[in-house]
Design an enzyme around this catalytic site. Structure first.
Site, PDB file in Angstrom:
ATOM      1  N   ARG A 128      11.844  -5.397   5.375  1.00  0.00           N
ATOM      2  CA  ARG A 128      11.560  -4.001   5.026  1.00  0.00           C
ATOM      3  C   ARG A 128      12.442  -3.016   5.797  1.00  0.00           C
ATOM      4  NH1 ARG A 128       5.678  -1.705   5.448  1.00  0.00           N
ATOM      5  NH2 ARG A 128       5.805  -2.651   7.489  1.00  0.00           N
ATOM      6  N   ARG A 148      11.104  -0.706  11.100  1.00  0.00           N
ATOM      7  CA  ARG A 148       9.985  -0.323  11.959  1.00  0.00           C
ATOM      8  C   ARG A 148       9.901  -1.232  13.184  1.00  0.00           C
ATOM      9  NH1 ARG A 148       4.725   0.510   8.160  1.00  0.00           N
ATOM     10  NH2 ARG A 148       3.811  -0.792   9.781  1.00  0.00           N
ATOM     11  N   LYS A 182       0.835  -1.210   0.000  1.00  0.00           N
ATOM     12  CA  LYS A 182       0.000   0.000   0.000  1.00  0.00           C
ATOM     13  C   LYS A 182       0.869   1.260   0.000  1.00  0.00           C
ATOM     14  CE  LYS A 182      -1.976  -1.105   3.946  1.00  0.00           C
ATOM     15  NZ  LYS A 182      -1.235  -2.345   4.250  1.00  0.00           N
ATOM     16  N   ARG A 187      -0.178  -8.654  13.539  1.00  0.00           N
ATOM     17  CA  ARG A 187      -0.781  -7.724  12.568  1.00  0.00           C
ATOM     18  C   ARG A 187      -1.542  -8.491  11.492  1.00  0.00           C
ATOM     19  NH1 ARG A 187       4.430  -5.096  10.824  1.00  0.00           N
ATOM     20  NH2 ARG A 187       3.238  -3.976   9.243  1.00  0.00           N
ATOM     21  N   ARG A 211      -9.930   0.511   8.229  1.00  0.00           N
ATOM     22  CA  ARG A 211      -9.397  -0.786   8.627  1.00  0.00           C
ATOM     23  C   ARG A 211     -10.430  -1.649   9.310  1.00  0.00           C
ATOM     24  NH1 ARG A 211      -3.708   0.374   8.592  1.00  0.00           N
ATOM     25  NH2 ARG A 211      -2.565  -1.413   9.264  1.00  0.00           N
TER      26      ARG A 211
HETATM   27  P1  AP5 Z   1       4.877  -1.541   1.849  1.00  0.00           P
HETATM   28  O1  AP5 Z   1       4.547  -0.766   0.632  1.00  0.00           O
HETATM   29  O2  AP5 Z   1       5.617  -0.861   2.922  1.00  0.00           O
HETATM   30  O3  AP5 Z   1       3.594  -2.306   2.407  1.00  0.00           O
HETATM   31  P2  AP5 Z   1       2.291  -1.770   3.146  1.00  0.00           P
HETATM   32  O4  AP5 Z   1       1.115  -2.415   2.517  1.00  0.00           O
HETATM   33  O5  AP5 Z   1       2.313  -0.279   3.225  1.00  0.00           O
HETATM   34  O6  AP5 Z   1       2.491  -2.439   4.559  1.00  0.00           O
HETATM   35  P3  AP5 Z   1       2.438  -1.832   6.041  1.00  0.00           P
HETATM   36  O7  AP5 Z   1       3.209  -2.755   6.915  1.00  0.00           O
HETATM   37  O8  AP5 Z   1       2.802  -0.384   6.043  1.00  0.00           O
HETATM   38  O9  AP5 Z   1       0.965  -1.991   6.355  1.00  0.00           O
HETATM   39  P4  AP5 Z   1       0.338  -1.993   7.743  1.00  0.00           P
HETATM   40  O10 AP5 Z   1      -1.061  -1.975   7.341  1.00  0.00           O
HETATM   41  O11 AP5 Z   1       0.729  -3.088   8.640  1.00  0.00           O
HETATM   42  O12 AP5 Z   1       0.987  -0.713   8.471  1.00  0.00           O
HETATM   43  P5  AP5 Z   1       0.444   0.761   8.742  1.00  0.00           P
HETATM   44  O13 AP5 Z   1       1.598   1.658   8.757  1.00  0.00           O
HETATM   45  O14 AP5 Z   1      -0.693   1.057   7.872  1.00  0.00           O
HETATM   46  O15 AP5 Z   1       5.735  -2.817   1.349  1.00  0.00           O
HETATM   47  C1  AP5 Z   1       6.209  -3.789   2.279  1.00  0.00           C
HETATM   48  C2  AP5 Z   1       7.595  -4.286   1.856  1.00  0.00           C
HETATM   49  O16 AP5 Z   1       7.485  -5.000   0.603  1.00  0.00           O
HETATM   50  C3  AP5 Z   1       8.637  -3.180   1.609  1.00  0.00           C
HETATM   51  O17 AP5 Z   1       9.881  -3.656   2.013  1.00  0.00           O
HETATM   52  C4  AP5 Z   1       8.604  -2.975   0.086  1.00  0.00           C
HETATM   53  O18 AP5 Z   1       9.842  -2.507  -0.417  1.00  0.00           O
HETATM   54  C5  AP5 Z   1       8.301  -4.405  -0.404  1.00  0.00           C
HETATM   55  N1  AP5 Z   1       7.522  -4.436  -1.639  1.00  0.00           N
HETATM   56  C6  AP5 Z   1       6.482  -3.630  -1.997  1.00  0.00           C
HETATM   57  N2  AP5 Z   1       5.992  -3.985  -3.202  1.00  0.00           N
HETATM   58  C7  AP5 Z   1       6.739  -5.062  -3.618  1.00  0.00           C
HETATM   59  C8  AP5 Z   1       6.719  -5.883  -4.786  1.00  0.00           C
HETATM   60  N3  AP5 Z   1       5.826  -5.674  -5.770  1.00  0.00           N
HETATM   61  N4  AP5 Z   1       7.614  -6.890  -4.867  1.00  0.00           N
HETATM   62  C9  AP5 Z   1       8.519  -7.111  -3.867  1.00  0.00           C
HETATM   63  N5  AP5 Z   1       8.580  -6.349  -2.730  1.00  0.00           N
HETATM   64  C10 AP5 Z   1       7.698  -5.349  -2.626  1.00  0.00           C
HETATM   65  O19 AP5 Z   1      -0.105   0.601  10.229  1.00  0.00           O
HETATM   66  C11 AP5 Z   1       0.763   0.380  11.319  1.00  0.00           C
HETATM   67  C12 AP5 Z   1      -0.032   0.334  12.599  1.00  0.00           C
HETATM   68  O20 AP5 Z   1      -0.664   1.595  12.815  1.00  0.00           O
HETATM   69  C13 AP5 Z   1      -1.173  -0.679  12.639  1.00  0.00           C
HETATM   70  O21 AP5 Z   1      -0.723  -1.961  13.048  1.00  0.00           O
HETATM   71  C14 AP5 Z   1      -2.109  -0.041  13.660  1.00  0.00           C
HETATM   72  O22 AP5 Z   1      -1.657  -0.268  14.978  1.00  0.00           O
HETATM   73  C15 AP5 Z   1      -1.964   1.428  13.356  1.00  0.00           C
HETATM   74  N6  AP5 Z   1      -2.967   1.919  12.370  1.00  0.00           N
HETATM   75  C16 AP5 Z   1      -2.714   2.433  11.130  1.00  0.00           C
HETATM   76  N7  AP5 Z   1      -3.848   2.777  10.516  1.00  0.00           N
HETATM   77  C17 AP5 Z   1      -4.840   2.471  11.368  1.00  0.00           C
HETATM   78  C18 AP5 Z   1      -6.258   2.592  11.305  1.00  0.00           C
HETATM   79  N8  AP5 Z   1      -6.905   3.074  10.225  1.00  0.00           N
HETATM   80  N9  AP5 Z   1      -6.989   2.185  12.385  1.00  0.00           N
HETATM   81  C19 AP5 Z   1      -6.387   1.703  13.490  1.00  0.00           C
HETATM   82  N10 AP5 Z   1      -5.065   1.553  13.616  1.00  0.00           N
HETATM   83  C20 AP5 Z   1      -4.290   1.949  12.561  1.00  0.00           C
HETATM   84 MG    MG Z   2       2.490   1.145   4.784  1.00  0.00          MG
END
Ligand code: AP5
Ligand code: MG
Ligand code: ZN
Length: 222
Positions: free
Chosen positions: A127, A160, A13, A171, A88
Site C-alpha cells: 500500500r 505508512r 475500508k 495489527r 474497534r
Molecule cells: P485500504 O482501503 O487502505 O484498507 P483499510 O481497510 O482502510 O485498511 P487500514 O490499514 O487503513 O485499516 P486499519 O484498520 O489497520 O488502519 P486505521 O488507519 O484504521 O486498502 C488497503 C490496500 O489494499 C490499499 O493498497 C488499496 O489500494 C488495496 N485495495 C483496496 N481494495 C482492493 C481491492 N478490491 N482489490 C485489490 N486491492 C485493494 O488505523 C491505524 C491505527 O490507528 C490502528 O492500528 C490504531 O492504532 C489506531 N486507531 C484507528 N482507529 C482506532 C480506534 N477506533 N480505536 C483505537 N485505535 C484506533
Molecule cells: Mg484505512
C-alpha cells in the site's frame, strides 16, 4: 444515514469509504486518518497516540472516543457519516450507540468487508497513501498514474509507518481479538451485512451500495 465499515486492516475500508462518501454526500470519518493527522502536526494527542499506533495496538478508548464524538457532532455530519475504523471494540460500539441516541440518531447498517489473511498481508505490504487527501494506492493492484503522486490531488504518496511486516502482524492479531467480536455483536442486533471484499474496487462499491439501500438483515451479499 450512519454507516459503519467494519473489516480487518487492509480490507478496503478507506478505499470504499471514499467512494461511498461521494455517492451518498456524507463525510467519511476515519479515526486512523484523524490520528495520523495529529501525529503529523505533533499535537499532544498525536504524540500519545503514536506510541500505540507504532506497535499496531489500539489507541486507548478515552483518546479515540472523545475525538470521534467531536467529529460526529460537526455540521457536515448532520445528515450522517461513513465510519471507517470506528468502533474497534465493544466499549467503543456501546459509546457510539449512546452518543447517536442522544442526538436522535442510530446506526443504519454495518458493512463487514471480508478478505482472507493472505490477501490482507499482500494489500498492506504494497500500500501507498496520499499525504494530502488520504487516497490509497497499491504498488501492484492499484498504482497511481504517475509514480509517487496522487491521481486525485497530485500530492506525494508514501508508505505508512505501520505497514511494515511486524506491525502488520500485530495489527491483524489485535483485529482478531478486539474488533472481530463486533461481527457477532452487530449480527445479534440485525445490523450486520457481510460483503465479499475480493474483486474489483468498483464491483465491491456497487455491492455495498446495494446492501446499504436494501437495509440490514444479516445476510451475505455477493
Ligand atoms: P485500504 O482501503 O487502505 O484498507 P483499510 O481497510 O482502510 O485498511 P487500514 O490499514 O487503513 O485499516 P486499519 O484498520 O489497520 O488502519 P486505521 O488507519 O484504521 O486498502 C488497503 C490496500 O489494499 C490499499 O493498497 C488499496 O489500494 C488495496 N485495495 C483496496 N481494495 C482492493 C481491492 N478490491 N482489490 C485489490 N486491492 C485493494 O488505523 C491505524 C491505527 O490507528 C490502528 O492500528 C490504531 O492504532 C489506531 N486507531 C484507528 N482507529 C482506532 C480506534 N477506533 N480505536 C483505537 N485505535 C484506533
Ligand atoms: Mg484505512
Ligand atoms: Zn491525494
Amino acid at each position: 444515514m450512519n454507516i459503519i465499515l467494519l473489516g480487518a486492516p487492509g480490507a478496503g475500508k478507506g478505499t470504499q469509504g471514499l467512494s461511498l462518501a461521494e455517492k451518498f454526500r456524507i463525510p467519511q470519518i476515519s479515526t486512523g486518518d484523524i490520528l495520523r493527522a495529529n501525529v503529523r502536526s505533533r499535537t499532544q494527542l498525536g504524540l500519545k497516540a503514536k506510541e500505540f499506533m507504532d506497535k499496531g495496538a489500539l489507541v486507548p478508548d478515552d483518546i479515540v472516543v472523545n475525538m470521534l464524538v467531536d467529529r460526529i457532532n460537526a455540521d457536515d455530519a448532520k445528515a450522517g457519516c461513513i465510519l471507517d475504523g470506528f468502533p474497534r471494540n465493544i466499549n467503543q460500539a456501546e459509546v457510539l450507540e449512546k452518543t447517536l441516541a442522544s442526538m436522535g440518531k442510530s446506526i443504519s447498517t454495518v458493512i463487514g468487508i471480508e478478505v482472507d489473511r493472505k490477501e490482507l498481508v499482500r494489500r498492506l505490504s504494497g500500500r501507498r497513501v496520499c499525504r494530502q487527501c488520504g487516497a490509497s494506492y497499491h504498488v501492484i493492484f492499484n498504482p497511481p498514474l504517475n509514480i509517487g503522486r496522487c491521481d486525485k490531488c497530485g500530492s506525494e504518496i508514501y508508505q505508512r509507518d505501520d505497514d511494515k511486516e511486524d506491525t502488520i502482524e500485530a495489527r491483524l492479531k489485535v483485529y482478531e481479538s478486539e474488533t472481530f467480536p463486533l461481527v457477532d455483536y452487530y449480527s445479534r442486533k440485525g445490523l450486520y451485512r457481510a460483503i465479499d471484499g475480493k474483486g474489483s474496487v468498483d464491483q465491491i462499491t456497487l455491492t455495498i451500495v446495494g446492501a446499504i439501500e436494501q437495509g440490514s438483515d444479516n445476510s451475505k451479499v455477493s
